[in-house]
Motif scaffolding. Structure first.
Motif, PDB file in Angstrom:
ATOM      1  N   ASP A 132       0.835  -1.200   0.000  1.00  0.00           N
ATOM      2  CA  ASP A 132       0.000   0.000   0.000  1.00  0.00           C
ATOM      3  C   ASP A 132       0.873   1.255   0.000  1.00  0.00           C
ATOM      4  OD1 ASP A 132      -2.659   1.155   0.086  1.00  0.00           O
ATOM      5  OD2 ASP A 132      -2.153   1.819   2.102  1.00  0.00           O
ATOM      6  N   SER A 133       1.985   1.200   0.724  1.00  0.00           N
ATOM      7  CA  SER A 133       2.885   2.353   0.733  1.00  0.00           C
ATOM      8  C   SER A 133       3.567   2.533  -0.616  1.00  0.00           C
ATOM      9  CB  SER A 133       3.936   2.205   1.843  1.00  0.00           C
ATOM     10  OG  SER A 133       4.802   1.120   1.579  1.00  0.00           O
ATOM     11  N   ALA A 134       3.712   1.439  -1.378  1.00  0.00           N
ATOM     12  CA  ALA A 134       4.298   1.544  -2.723  1.00  0.00           C
ATOM     13  C   ALA A 134       3.354   2.285  -3.658  1.00  0.00           C
ATOM     14  CB  ALA A 134       4.602   0.149  -3.271  1.00  0.00           C
ATOM     15  N   TRP A 135       2.041   1.999  -3.534  1.00  0.00           N
ATOM     16  CA  TRP A 135       1.092   2.683  -4.427  1.00  0.00           C
ATOM     17  C   TRP A 135       1.090   4.190  -4.163  1.00  0.00           C
ATOM     18  CZ3 TRP A 135       1.716  -1.674  -6.028  1.00  0.00           C
ATOM     19  CH2 TRP A 135       1.154  -2.847  -5.557  1.00  0.00           C
ATOM     20  N   LYS A 136       1.308   4.556  -2.899  1.00  0.00           N
ATOM     21  CA  LYS A 136       1.278   5.979  -2.546  1.00  0.00           C
ATOM     22  C   LYS A 136       2.371   6.766  -3.258  1.00  0.00           C
ATOM     23  CE  LYS A 136      -0.787   5.190   2.004  1.00  0.00           C
ATOM     24  NZ  LYS A 136      -0.567   5.151   3.470  1.00  0.00           N
ATOM     25  N   LYS A 137       3.460   6.079  -3.608  1.00  0.00           N
ATOM     26  CA  LYS A 137       4.552   6.767  -4.307  1.00  0.00           C
ATOM     27  C   LYS A 137       4.109   7.267  -5.677  1.00  0.00           C
ATOM     28  CE  LYS A 137       7.316   5.452  -0.956  1.00  0.00           C
ATOM     29  NZ  LYS A 137       7.736   6.402   0.087  1.00  0.00           N
ATOM     30  N   LEU A 138       3.067   6.647  -6.237  1.00  0.00           N
ATOM     31  CA  LEU A 138       2.618   7.027  -7.579  1.00  0.00           C
ATOM     32  C   LEU A 138       1.359   7.881  -7.571  1.00  0.00           C
ATOM     33  CD1 LEU A 138       3.262   3.688  -9.495  1.00  0.00           C
ATOM     34  CD2 LEU A 138       4.379   5.862  -9.926  1.00  0.00           C
ATOM     35  N   ARG A 139       0.755   8.047  -6.406  1.00  0.00           N
ATOM     36  CA  ARG A 139      -0.457   8.850  -6.364  1.00  0.00           C
ATOM     37  C   ARG A 139      -0.126  10.314  -6.636  1.00  0.00           C
ATOM     38  NH1 ARG A 139      -3.076   5.726  -1.204  1.00  0.00           N
ATOM     39  NH2 ARG A 139      -3.446   3.800  -2.326  1.00  0.00           N
ATOM     40  N   GLY A 140      -0.963  10.945  -7.397  1.00  0.00           N
ATOM     41  CA  GLY A 140      -0.733  12.331  -7.755  1.00  0.00           C
ATOM     42  C   GLY A 140       0.080  12.505  -9.021  1.00  0.00           C
ATOM     43  N   ASP A 150       0.798  12.023 -13.079  1.00  0.00           N
ATOM     44  CA  ASP A 150      -0.092  12.000 -14.239  1.00  0.00           C
ATOM     45  C   ASP A 150       0.230  10.873 -15.207  1.00  0.00           C
ATOM     46  OD1 ASP A 150       2.288  13.022 -15.058  1.00  0.00           O
ATOM     47  OD2 ASP A 150       1.470  14.774 -16.105  1.00  0.00           O
ATOM     48  N   LYS A 151       1.403  10.239 -15.039  1.00  0.00           N
ATOM     49  CA  LYS A 151       1.753   9.102 -15.891  1.00  0.00           C
ATOM     50  C   LYS A 151       2.849   8.267 -15.235  1.00  0.00           C
ATOM     51  CE  LYS A 151       5.196  11.608 -18.640  1.00  0.00           C
ATOM     52  NZ  LYS A 151       5.622  11.991 -20.000  1.00  0.00           N
ATOM     53  N   ILE A 152       3.011   7.043 -15.740  1.00  0.00           N
ATOM     54  CA  ILE A 152       4.082   6.171 -15.257  1.00  0.00           C
ATOM     55  C   ILE A 152       5.347   6.484 -16.049  1.00  0.00           C
ATOM     56  CG2 ILE A 152       4.904   3.787 -15.139  1.00  0.00           C
ATOM     57  CD1 ILE A 152       2.061   2.897 -14.678  1.00  0.00           C
ATOM     58  N   SER A 153       6.455   6.704 -15.344  1.00  0.00           N
ATOM     59  CA  SER A 153       7.718   6.989 -16.023  1.00  0.00           C
ATOM     60  C   SER A 153       8.850   6.240 -15.332  1.00  0.00           C
ATOM     61  CB  SER A 153       8.002   8.494 -15.997  1.00  0.00           C
ATOM     62  OG  SER A 153       8.226   8.921 -14.665  1.00  0.00           O
ATOM     63  N   GLN A 154      10.018   6.216 -15.978  1.00  0.00           N
ATOM     64  CA  GLN A 154      11.188   5.540 -15.436  1.00  0.00           C
ATOM     65  C   GLN A 154      11.546   6.096 -14.053  1.00  0.00           C
ATOM     66  OE1 GLN A 154      13.161   3.032 -16.392  1.00  0.00           O
ATOM     67  NE2 GLN A 154      14.662   3.318 -14.768  1.00  0.00           N
ATOM     68  N   SER A 155      11.431   7.393 -13.895  1.00  0.00           N
ATOM     69  CA  SER A 155      11.843   8.019 -12.639  1.00  0.00           C
ATOM     70  C   SER A 155      10.855   7.767 -11.503  1.00  0.00           C
ATOM     71  CB  SER A 155      12.029   9.526 -12.843  1.00  0.00           C
ATOM     72  OG  SER A 155      10.813  10.102 -13.303  1.00  0.00           O
ATOM     73  N   ASN A 156       9.548   7.894 -11.802  1.00  0.00           N
ATOM     74  CA  ASN A 156       8.608   7.824 -10.676  1.00  0.00           C
ATOM     75  C   ASN A 156       8.243   6.410 -10.236  1.00  0.00           C
ATOM     76  OD1 ASN A 156       6.609   6.973 -12.494  1.00  0.00           O
ATOM     77  ND2 ASN A 156       5.707   9.014 -12.697  1.00  0.00           N
ATOM     78  N   ILE A 157       8.623   5.391 -11.000  1.00  0.00           N
ATOM     79  CA  ILE A 157       8.325   4.023 -10.533  1.00  0.00           C
ATOM     80  C   ILE A 157       9.453   3.423  -9.714  1.00  0.00           C
ATOM     81  CG2 ILE A 157       6.767   3.499 -12.444  1.00  0.00           C
ATOM     82  CD1 ILE A 157       9.009   1.653 -13.536  1.00  0.00           C
ATOM     83  N   GLN A 158      10.629   4.050  -9.717  1.00  0.00           N
ATOM     84  CA  GLN A 158      11.761   3.447  -9.021  1.00  0.00           C
ATOM     85  C   GLN A 158      11.521   3.349  -7.517  1.00  0.00           C
ATOM     86  OE1 GLN A 158      14.289   1.839 -10.452  1.00  0.00           O
ATOM     87  NE2 GLN A 158      13.164   2.339 -12.327  1.00  0.00           N
ATOM     88  N   GLU A 159      10.955   4.418  -6.946  1.00  0.00           N
ATOM     89  CA  GLU A 159      10.688   4.394  -5.514  1.00  0.00           C
ATOM     90  C   GLU A 159       9.610   3.365  -5.187  1.00  0.00           C
ATOM     91  OE1 GLU A 159      10.185   7.606  -1.873  1.00  0.00           O
ATOM     92  OE2 GLU A 159      10.101   8.291  -3.958  1.00  0.00           O
ATOM     93  N   ALA A 160       8.593   3.278  -6.055  1.00  0.00           N
ATOM     94  CA  ALA A 160       7.531   2.285  -5.851  1.00  0.00           C
ATOM     95  C   ALA A 160       8.092   0.871  -5.950  1.00  0.00           C
ATOM     96  CB  ALA A 160       6.419   2.488  -6.875  1.00  0.00           C
ATOM     97  N   LEU A 161       8.991   0.655  -6.914  1.00  0.00           N
ATOM     98  CA  LEU A 161       9.599  -0.671  -7.074  1.00  0.00           C
ATOM     99  C   LEU A 161      10.455  -1.044  -5.862  1.00  0.00           C
ATOM    100  CD1 LEU A 161      10.651  -0.586 -10.843  1.00  0.00           C
ATOM    101  CD2 LEU A 161       8.972  -2.116  -9.809  1.00  0.00           C
ATOM    102  N   ARG A 162      11.132  -0.042  -5.288  1.00  0.00           N
ATOM    103  CA  ARG A 162      11.930  -0.319  -4.084  1.00  0.00           C
ATOM    104  C   ARG A 162      11.026  -0.779  -2.942  1.00  0.00           C
ATOM    105  NH1 ARG A 162      15.297   3.970  -5.820  1.00  0.00           N
ATOM    106  NH2 ARG A 162      14.019   5.533  -4.747  1.00  0.00           N
ATOM    107  N   GLU A 163       9.860  -0.146  -2.815  1.00  0.00           N
ATOM    108  CA  GLU A 163       8.916  -0.556  -1.777  1.00  0.00           C
ATOM    109  C   GLU A 163       8.393  -1.969  -2.022  1.00  0.00           C
ATOM    110  OE1 GLU A 163       7.939   0.682   1.039  1.00  0.00           O
ATOM    111  OE2 GLU A 163       9.033   2.552   0.936  1.00  0.00           O
TER     112      GLU A 163
END
Length: 492
Positions: free
Chosen positions: A10-18, A20-33
């Motif tokens: 659930d904390s991983a999904w929060k990294k992507l909330r807000g 506007d799209k999935i990108s290389q940069s913004n999924i890295q933190e979610a993937l770490r979680e």
């Protein structure tokens, strides 16, 4: 089960909330979680590496669907990958063209193998397959007696030749007896050891060669985490298993076994044990397990549990009572006892979407309040149960009920007022009026005290975020039509 894993994800999904799209940069933190969540759940390291690689590749190439947020899209990708790891669908137990079907149970000592044998026999009996259990564990003290006791409990015959006979001969004669009696399925309980040794493997191999089983199921303790997958692979390489049964999934299992067994061993999980009772065995459905892990609940399993307990004639009558606002305390007591038969309140609630956010304290509070309600209802006369308005209008009646149940008059007053409010809500829901908001106030809801007025009291309602998760996972599929024959689940 999976509570810690669900919270981490659930904390991983929060990294992507807000976003506007999935990108290389913004999924890295979610993937770490996600990686941290899987490692803490004791998932096999190689499985974690492959899982993250696959999710990353799919996420980077994913087109975000119009109207679906990036975090929902990411959840859909993780859900699909969970299915890939655990298997796309349930793998049913084999059924031989010529009876009997022979199932050989294997596993280490202490994994619950003998109990799992009885659980499987009961499961098969419920689907109209006649069974016989064969006791070949001549080494563990009282193992044969344990199986015979369980056999009497579930009304399934047990074949044994005592503790001095050869296990291979016991298995052979047990199968012959089943053939002679026209029994559908033979389940052979074998001996285990504290660890794998060649004597145990040799005996299993000889039993296998003698009886030619259609299924060899390895019983594995889910609490051993990724070690369960390694154990399954070892047994498969030496004996040739066809599947696994994960036991103790109702404990503080972190989920690593369920996510590792198939990928590492190559063999499917066929059943999971979710309690100590002989009824506590469920077929393993990867899609339902993935849904639970992601906090979306498991409504299908809940409905199946209800189907086993519900008398549909009673359900029809109950529905008519709800529609006419004649649902009374006697009916409520029946529903509470039905709920008890289905399992613990916590286990049932966590199958409902969004309810994974309920804390253990809230669930315990709900269990306590159910007991309070039952005690007060048991102190009512039959007339009062049938007509709650009698209690609403008579302080003396409420005092008598309070005295008989060991509670105070305000407790009875609150029970009656909450019940009347609940009865009105149930009538509105059944007539298609939707679920009206539960009134707030310091008194709380039917099953708890807390300012939130929640069903189980004490705090805010569960997050509605699961609705978005389900929309993302369902992929826009239409809901199946309701089966008109199966009414009454709303009464629960």
């Amino acid at each position: 089960m999976f509570d810690a894993l669900s919270d981490r994800l659930d904390s991983a999904w929060k990294k992507l909330r807000g976003q506007d799209k999935i990108s290389q940069s913004n999924i890295q933190e979610a993937l770490r979680e996600v990686r941290r969540a899987l490692l803490e759940a004791d998932v096999n390291l190689q499985v974690v590496k492959d899982f993250i690689t696959e999710v990353e590749a799919k996420a980077q190439g994913a087109e975000v669907i119009s109207g679906v947020r990036p975090d929902q899209q990411f959840i859909k990708i993780v859900y699909d990958e969970l299915l890939g790891v655990m298997g796309e669908e349930n793998v049913p137990l084999a059924e031989a063209t010529t009876a009997p079907t022979i199932v050989l149970m294997a596993g280490l000592q202490g994994t619950g193998k003998t109990t799992a044998t009885a659980k499987l026999a009961l499961h098969l009996r419920k689907i109209n397959r006649s069974c016989m259990m064969v006791a070949t564990d001549v080494y563990r003290p009282a193992a044969i007696d344990q199986l015979k006791t369980l056999g009497k409990q579930i009304e399934v015959p047990v074949f044994d030749m005592g503790s001095d006979a050869n296990p291979v001969e016991i298995a052979r004669q047990g199968v012959e007896r089943a053939k002679a009696e026209g029994i559908d399925t033979v389940i052979i309980d074998t001996a285990g050891r504290l660890q794998i040794d060649q004597d145990m493997m040799g005996e299993l191999a000889r039993i296998k060669e003698t009886v030619q089983p259609h299924e060899i199921l390895l019983v594995v303790d889910a609490m051993t985490g990724q070690e369960a997958a390694s154990l399954t692979r070892t047994f498969h390489e030496q004996i040739g298993i066809t599947g696994a049964i994960l036991t103790k999934m109702d404990g503080d299992s972190r989920g690593g076994a369920a996510l590792s067994v198939r990928r590492i061993s190559g063999q499917p999980i066929k059943f999971i044990g979710v309690g100590e009772k002989v009824e506590a065995l469920q077929p393993f459905y990867p899609d339902r397990m993935a849904s639970r892990i992601l906090g979306m609940g498991d409504v299908l399993t809940l409905v199946e549990k209800a189907q086993e307990e519900i008398d549909f004639a009673d359900a029809e009558k109950m529905q008519e009572k709800i529609l006419s606002a004649k649902f009374d305390f006697t009916d409520f007591l029946k529903q509470m006892r039905l709920l008890k038969n289905m399992g613990s309140l916590g286990g049932i609630m966590k199958m409902l979407p969004g309810m994974n956010k309920l804390t253990d304290d809230q669930l315990k509070q709900g269990e306590t309040q159910l007991k309070r309600c039952e005690a007060m209802i048991n102190s009512m006369t039959h007339k009062e149960r049938r007509d709650p308005d009698l209690l609403a209008s008579s302080p003396s009646r409420r005092k008598r009920v309070a005295s008989g149940s060991g509670y105070k008059e305000p407790d009875v007053t609150k029970l009656v007022s909450d019940f009347q409010r609940m009865r009105t809500m149930m009538q509105q829901m059944t007539q298609g009026g939707g679920f009206p908001g539960m009134p707030g106030g310091s008194g709380g809801g039917m099953f708890g005290g807390g300012a939130g007025g929640n069903l189980f009291g004490g705090g805010n309602r569960p997050s509605p975020g699961w609705r978005g998760y389900n929309d993302g996972v369902s992929g826009g599929k239409k809901k199946p039509k309701k089966d008109k024959k199966k009414k009454g689940f709303g009464n629960l």
